[in-house]
Design a protein around this motif. Structure first.
Motif, mmCIF file in Angstrom:
data_model
loop_
_atom_site.group_PDB
_atom_site.id
_atom_site.type_symbol
_atom_site.label_atom_id
_atom_site.label_comp_id
_atom_site.label_asym_id
_atom_site.label_seq_id
_atom_site.Cartn_x
_atom_site.Cartn_y
_atom_site.Cartn_z
ATOM 1 N N LEU A 155 0.795 -1.196 -0.053
ATOM 2 C CA LEU A 155 0.050 -0.028 0.088
ATOM 3 C C LEU A 155 1.040 1.268 0.099
ATOM 4 C CD1 LEU A 155 -2.708 1.118 0.137
ATOM 5 C CD2 LEU A 155 -2.690 1.006 2.528
ATOM 6 N N GLN A 156 0.873 2.080 -0.863
ATOM 7 C CA GLN A 156 1.612 3.390 -1.151
ATOM 8 C C GLN A 156 2.750 2.839 -1.704
ATOM 9 O OE1 GLN A 156 2.119 4.849 2.868
ATOM 10 N NE2 GLN A 156 0.097 5.343 3.106
ATOM 11 N N SER A 157 3.706 3.697 -2.403
ATOM 12 C CA SER A 157 4.649 3.553 -3.204
ATOM 13 C C SER A 157 6.159 3.368 -2.135
ATOM 14 C CB SER A 157 4.617 4.205 -4.274
ATOM 15 O OG SER A 157 6.048 4.114 -5.148
ATOM 16 N N GLN A 197 -5.492 2.838 -2.887
ATOM 17 C CA GLN A 197 -4.415 3.136 -3.662
ATOM 18 C C GLN A 197 -5.043 4.020 -4.693
ATOM 19 O OE1 GLN A 197 -0.952 2.393 -2.872
ATOM 20 N NE2 GLN A 197 -0.718 4.038 -4.217
#
Length: 476
Positions: A155-157, A197
């Motif tokens: 989750l998230q980069s 996302q």
């Protein structure tokens, strides 16, 4: 020269105590803890089942999150490996207790592997996944369904997250979003991390849900298709990330500590956003929601987001390593009915609490170990003392010298003398006798340390054997 046999009664008594402890706390306590936890029946919610359609029993498992070498970055490698062994064994025992309920269907609510999202080679991932499957084995074929968690697909980069995380997940666990019909209900398996996302991207472009063009194969596209199908069967929503609720809302009496608060951190989000939750509930309109991620139990009713109240249950983690003293699983029964409403629900669920494994180690094994060691120490000291006095008394009076030298002047490295309670006493504390060597006065004596070690090994071999047998049994 006399010989005092080892105290078999003390050793046998301690063996028996430890055999009972090991059998009970390594196996039977797990079955006994969930024996009273039964599948809810239609009578529980006042329903009459539809003729010709059977009810469904669904086992819900949340956040097993099996560890790997990345789970505790500040811990020594040996301690990390030991943690994996202990936690894996606990998961095996908890799993055995859960599947003993004989479910028709099993749903994992995400975070199957703690490091599933991390950068690693394909070979390492395959080995990791094989460990997961070896823990969660089945005695007979039962349908398994999974929903992705943030530890599974990320989750998230973040640079440490693998770009292949989603591909690996879908090839090993199944689709990110899915639906299933069971007992006149629609089970909705929802990809919450993917939804979050995409929601970040939507908000970043300043578009509303109506304006946003859903990503192909994404969670928003899945939700809209599900809504357009207009299926009359009541839906049940399964999501890894809990839905939004006001900060500080209580979670009920089964909560161990604290509550669920909205928040974001490295690779996680505690709840969905407020508007995202409203959008999700209005499209799916579930009769109940089951979530994971938080690791602790929480029960909350969403009342102001949509027209009718929606109950959400956050299921406890199955693992002892997720900061809960008592892991758990959830039993869900679905009852086919001709109609449903808030007064006559077509489902019933119950949490099943498992033993406090850490409490067993700290409050049972360690005190019993110290007590057993004290008993062995006392028994060995008494036996050594009796042997010493028996040998002294066996010397004939005619062979004793008339003038005995002062004990302080004796140059005997195998003995020492100290003044104790007003009398000088002699103890076999030389290195040779401490480790069972042959002293100059009695070749069959054992040293005090040797007696302790010998008795401790005799006591320990039986519970260790039981521990190994139980470990092998739950691993088969």
């Amino acid at each position: 020269m006399s010989f005092v046999p080892r105290n078999r009664r003390v050793v046998s008594a301690l063996r028996l105590v430890w055999v009972v402890l090991a059998l009970w706390y390594e196996y039977f306590v797990f079955r006994a803890s969930v024996r009273s936890c039964k599948w809810p029946e239609p009578a529980t919610v006042g329903l009459n089942a539809v003729n010709g359609v059977s009810s469904s029993h669904i086992l819900l498992v949340a956040d097993p999150q099996i560890l790997d070498h990345r789970s505790y970055p500040g811990r020594l490698a040996f301690l990390t490996y030991l943690s994996q062994l202990v936690v894996d064994l606990n998961l095996r025992k908890n799993w055995r207790a859960a599947i003993a309920k004989r479910p028709d269907l099993i749903v994992f609510l995400g975070d199957m592997m703690d490091g599933g999202r991390m950068n690693m080679s394909n070979a390492e991932y395959e080995e990791y996944y094989s460990r997961f499957r070896s823990i969660f084995q089945l005695d007979k074929p039962i349908p398994l369904f999974f929903i992705p968690g943030n530890h599974d697909i990320g989750l998230q980069s973040e640079p440490v997250f693998s770009p292949h995380a989603q591909t690996r997940y879908t090839s090993h666990f199944g689709p990110l979003n899915d639906r299933l019909s069971a007992s006149n209900h629609t089970l909705v398996f929802f990809d919450a991390p993917g939804f979050v996302q995409e929601d970040y991207e939507r908000e970043g472009q300043g578009q509303s849900f109506m304006e946003w063009r859903p990503k192909r194969g994404g969670s928003l596209e899945f939700l809209k298709k599900l809504h357009d199908e207009n299926n009359p069967d009541p839906p049940i929503l399964f999501t890894h990330i809990p839905l939004y609720r006001p900060d500080g809302k209580a979670c009920g009496p089964l909560r161990e500590k604290g509550t669920i608060r909205p928040g974001v951190g490295f690779g996680y989000q505690n709840t969905l956003g407020k508007h995202s939750t409203g959008f999700l509930l209005n499209l799916v309109r579930p009769i109940v929601v089951f979530s994971g991620d938080d690791h602790d139990y929480c029960e909350h009713t969403h009342q102001s987001i949509i027209s009718h109240p929606v109950r959400e249950i956050t299921v406890k983690s199955l693992s002892m390593a997720m900061n809960v003293r008592k892991p758990a699983f959830q039993l869900l029964s679905l009852f086919p009915a001709q109609y449903w409403d808030n007064v006559h629900p077509t489902y019933a669920d119950v949490p099943c609490l498992l033993p406090d494994q850490l409490g067993i180690y700290l409050d049972v094994y360690i005190p019993c170990f110290l007590l057993s060691l004290f008993v062995v120490l006392c028994a060995a000291a008494v036996r050594t003392r009796r042997t010493s006095f028996g040998d002294r008394e066996s010397i004939p009076m005619s062979s004793q010298p008339k003038h005995l030298p002062d004990p302080v002047t004796i140059n005997d490295r195998s003995q020492t003398s100290i003044v104790c309670f007003g009398h000088r006493r002699r103890f076999p504390l030389g290195l040779g006798q401490l480790f069972g060597g042959r002293g100059p006065s009695n070749s069959s004596k054992r040293g005090l340390l040797s007696h302790i070690l010998h008795d401790a090994c005799d006591v320990a071999i039986f519970p260790i054997g039981i521990f190994i047998v139980v470990t092998v049994f739950v691993s088969l």
